[in-house]
Write an enzyme that holds these catalytic residues in place. Structure first.
Site, PDB file in Angstrom:
ATOM      1  N   ARG A 225       0.904  -1.062  -0.130  1.00 21.29           N
ATOM      2  CA  ARG A 225       0.075   0.048  -0.078  1.00 21.29           C
ATOM      3  C   ARG A 225       0.816   1.186  -0.162  1.00 21.29           C
ATOM      4  O   ARG A 225       2.068   1.024   0.872  1.00 21.29           O
ATOM      5  CB  ARG A 225      -0.804   0.185   1.184  1.00 21.29           C
ATOM      6  CG  ARG A 225      -2.136  -0.586   1.158  1.00 21.29           C
ATOM      7  CD  ARG A 225      -3.122  -0.425   0.184  1.00 21.29           C
ATOM      8  NE  ARG A 225      -4.367  -1.245  -0.117  1.00 21.29           N
ATOM      9  CZ  ARG A 225      -4.627  -2.213  -0.817  1.00 21.29           C
ATOM     10  NH1 ARG A 225      -3.687  -2.500  -1.635  1.00 21.29           N
ATOM     11  NH2 ARG A 225      -5.627  -2.853  -0.872  1.00 21.29           N
ATOM     12  N   HIS A 273      -1.659  -0.142  -9.862  1.00 19.63           N
ATOM     13  CA  HIS A 273      -2.211  -1.068  -8.841  1.00 19.63           C
ATOM     14  C   HIS A 273      -2.806  -2.271  -9.630  1.00 19.63           C
ATOM     15  O   HIS A 273      -3.890  -2.617  -9.566  1.00 19.63           O
ATOM     16  CB  HIS A 273      -3.562  -0.333  -8.289  1.00 19.63           C
ATOM     17  CG  HIS A 273      -3.733  -1.042  -6.937  1.00 19.63           C
ATOM     18  ND1 HIS A 273      -4.280  -0.371  -5.783  1.00 19.63           N
ATOM     19  CD2 HIS A 273      -3.803  -2.193  -6.491  1.00 19.63           C
ATOM     20  CE1 HIS A 273      -4.586  -0.865  -4.808  1.00 19.63           C
ATOM     21  NE2 HIS A 273      -4.399  -2.254  -5.059  1.00 19.63           N
TER      22      HIS A 273
HETATM   23  P1  NAP Z   1      -1.826 -10.489   5.740  1.00 22.10           P
HETATM   24  O1  NAP Z   1      -2.063 -12.134   5.254  1.00 22.10           O
HETATM   25  O2  NAP Z   1      -2.906  -9.973   6.685  1.00 22.10           O
HETATM   26  O3  NAP Z   1      -0.455 -10.306   6.044  1.00 22.10           O
HETATM   27  C1  NAP Z   1      -0.075  -9.135   6.696  1.00 22.10           C
HETATM   28  C2  NAP Z   1       1.310  -9.237   7.123  1.00 22.10           C
HETATM   29  O4  NAP Z   1       1.746  -8.072   7.559  1.00 22.10           O
HETATM   30  C3  NAP Z   1       1.422 -10.402   8.223  1.00 22.10           C
HETATM   31  O5  NAP Z   1       2.741 -10.889   8.111  1.00 22.10           O
HETATM   32  C4  NAP Z   1       1.560  -9.092   9.538  1.00 22.10           C
HETATM   33  O6  NAP Z   1       2.070  -9.900  10.743  1.00 22.10           O
HETATM   34  C5  NAP Z   1       2.189  -8.070   8.934  1.00 22.10           C
HETATM   35  N1  NAP Z   1       2.119  -7.083   9.692  1.00 22.10           N
HETATM   36  C6  NAP Z   1       0.837  -6.336  10.004  1.00 22.10           C
HETATM   37  N2  NAP Z   1       1.393  -5.195  10.679  1.00 22.10           N
HETATM   38  C7  NAP Z   1       2.434  -5.411  10.977  1.00 22.10           C
HETATM   39  C8  NAP Z   1       3.550  -4.488  11.995  1.00 22.10           C
HETATM   40  N3  NAP Z   1       2.832  -3.527  12.530  1.00 22.10           N
HETATM   41  N4  NAP Z   1       4.816  -4.743  11.843  1.00 22.10           N
HETATM   42  C9  NAP Z   1       5.269  -5.984  11.283  1.00 22.10           C
HETATM   43  N5  NAP Z   1       4.495  -6.540  10.388  1.00 22.10           N
HETATM   44  C10 NAP Z   1       3.228  -6.297  10.284  1.00 22.10           C
HETATM   45  O7  NAP Z   1      -2.187  -9.554   4.371  1.00 22.10           O
HETATM   46  P2  NAP Z   1      -1.884 -10.422   2.805  1.00 22.10           P
HETATM   47  O8  NAP Z   1      -3.277 -10.965   2.417  1.00 22.10           O
HETATM   48  O9  NAP Z   1      -0.560 -10.880   2.737  1.00 22.10           O
HETATM   49  O10 NAP Z   1      -1.873  -8.817   2.078  1.00 22.10           O
HETATM   50  C11 NAP Z   1      -0.972  -7.862   2.472  1.00 22.10           C
HETATM   51  C12 NAP Z   1      -1.239  -6.509   1.928  1.00 22.10           C
HETATM   52  O11 NAP Z   1      -1.106  -6.697   0.180  1.00 22.10           O
HETATM   53  C13 NAP Z   1      -2.929  -6.202   1.727  1.00 22.10           C
HETATM   54  O12 NAP Z   1      -3.027  -5.782   3.037  1.00 22.10           O
HETATM   55  C14 NAP Z   1      -3.015  -5.470   0.647  1.00 22.10           C
HETATM   56  O13 NAP Z   1      -2.791  -3.963   1.420  1.00 22.10           O
HETATM   57  C15 NAP Z   1      -1.832  -5.435  -0.188  1.00 22.10           C
HETATM   58  N6  NAP Z   1      -2.406  -6.245  -1.608  1.00 22.10           N
HETATM   59  C16 NAP Z   1      -2.002  -5.407  -2.786  1.00 22.10           C
HETATM   60  C17 NAP Z   1      -2.642  -5.813  -4.074  1.00 22.10           C
HETATM   61  C18 NAP Z   1      -2.232  -5.247  -5.277  1.00 22.10           C
HETATM   62  O14 NAP Z   1      -2.666  -5.415  -6.214  1.00 22.10           O
HETATM   63  N7  NAP Z   1      -1.287  -4.230  -5.234  1.00 22.10           N
HETATM   64  C19 NAP Z   1      -3.612  -7.027  -3.979  1.00 22.10           C
HETATM   65  C20 NAP Z   1      -3.794  -7.659  -2.775  1.00 22.10           C
HETATM   66  C21 NAP Z   1      -3.164  -7.277  -1.670  1.00 22.10           C
HETATM   67  P3  NAP Z   1       1.473 -11.196  11.315  1.00 22.10           P
HETATM   68  O15 NAP Z   1       1.870 -12.203  10.619  1.00 22.10           O
HETATM   69  O16 NAP Z   1       2.392 -11.318  12.722  1.00 22.10           O
HETATM   70  O17 NAP Z   1       0.123 -10.950  11.553  1.00 22.10           O
END
Ligand code: NAP
Length: 310
Positions: A225, A273
């Site tokens: 993001r 995006h």
């Molecule tokens: P997720 O499964 O919720 O994983 C988020 C990761 O970030 C987890 O490992 C979490 O730690 C870590 N995290 C959260 N807060 C943190 C902090 N304060 N310090 C350190 N680590 C932290 O999310 P996901 O499904 O992998 O997706 C990640 C992001 O990708 C989404 O939120 C979205 O913004 C982005 N995304 C972008 C696209 C695009 O097309 N560009 C598409 C899809 C998603 P824990 O494991 O300890 O909980």
């Protein structure tokens, strides 16, 4: 009685999702009335995109869950009218798309592909491309996407470090967490990939101080993001050479304004995006599985922790 399932997203999404959702409901044997128009008090489940016109959940008095079509939930976690469980999207199709997009951009930097692709003269300067085992990559965020990306990069032979909020154990990945872990994770990050959610705790994870921790000439890939990066600090780091190049898919304002310095910057690649899109066929199965779970009084999958914001 059929279940009333409201589809609350932009009209073009309905066109994409109606058929696969109906097919997935049929496959699960769920008798459902699926529509974009159901009286709020009759709705059992809400399939939702945060840019839908539905923003006040108060009248949906019997709904059991909101099932998000997107992986990112920052535009809905703060909605005070939403008091029922919220599930984010974890879609095998989206995950595969992200793995492929990140791997492609990692390979561009790792192999220095621009050297040949952008060459305009007839010089012949052979070089030996590095091997993956000589490259340190850091993935910030070890969730559904970060873990899948890490696993693929490990399978290609890269040295992968991952960083998350809580401790993690991903085979072949050096897993770090917390503030101290971030310093260590960035100190070796020749290529950093940002796959963190957008929360108050992750804003400006890359800033002047943390960018300075990275090896000089490092690369950044951000499909997470926009707010994860302090834009002014990144521009300064690019201009000083601390960061060699950045590929940015997400921005604080989207579409990225035409006068934003990223567009014209020679060391920035902007993508609109597109890193990973939810795929209707696989996503519909995930959504319908959660509806089945709700009906069987099983715990919903992929629930969002509203306090943490992801
Ligand atoms: P997720 O499964 O919720 O994983 C988020 C990761 O970030 C987890 O490992 C979490 O730690 C870590 N995290 C959260 N807060 C943190 C902090 N304060 N310090 C350190 N680590 C932290 O999310 P996901 O499904 O992998 O997706 C990640 C992001 O990708 C989404 O939120 C979205 O913004 C982005 N995304 C972008 C696209 C695009 O097309 N560009 C598409 C899809 C998603 P824990 O494991 O300890 O909980």
């Amino acid at each position: 009685m059929p279940l009333n399932i409201l589809f609350a997203a932009r009209p073009e999404r309905w066109t994409t999702y109606e058929k696969p959702l109906r097919a997935a409901l049929k496959d699960e044997g769920i008798d459902a009335h699926l529509s974009t128009d159901i009286a709020p008090e009759d709705v059992d489940y809400i399939i939702y995109a945060p840019n839908s016109t539905l923003q006040d959940f108060t009248p949906y008095i019997r709904a059991k869950a909101v099932l998000n079509l997107w992986a990112g939930v920052e535009n809905i976690t703060g909605n005070p009218t939403l008091k029922i469980p919220l599930a984010r999207m974890v879609d095998p199709g989206l995950t595969k798309g992200m793995v492929e997009w990140v791997t492609g951009h990692v390979m561009r930097y790792h192999l220095g592909l621009d050297t040949d692709i952008l060459k305009t003269d007839a010089t012949w300067v052979p070089r030996t491309p590095p091997l993956a085992q000589e490259r340190n990559i850091t993935i910030l965020g070890l969730g559904a996407l970060g873990t899948a990306v890490s696993e693929t990069l490990v399978s290609l032979g890269f040295n992968v470090t991952g960083w998350s909020r809580s401790p993690k154990d991903v085979p072949g990945v050096t897993c770090l967490n917390g503030a101290k872990g971030l310093k260590q994770a960035l100190s070796t990050a020749e290529i950093a990939v940002l796959l963190l959610p957008n929360t108050s705790a992750t804003e400006n994870t890359l800033n002047a101080e943390t960018l300075a921790l990275m090896p000089k000439g490092a690369f950044i890939i951000n499909p997470g993001r926009g707010p994860l990066i302090d834009d002014d600090a990144l521009l300064a780091a690019l201009d000083s050479g601390q960061i060699a190049h950045a590929t940015l898919d997400v921005f604080r304002i989207e579409p990225l304004p035409k006068d934003h310095p990223y567009w014209a910057h020679p060391k920035v690649t902007v993508t609109p995006h597109i890193a990973a899109e939810t795929r209707a066929t696989t996503a519909s199965k995930v959504i319908v599985d959660n509806i089945r779970r709700g009906q069987a009084q099983e715990e919903f999958l992929h629930l969002v922790d509203r306090n943490l914001g992801y």
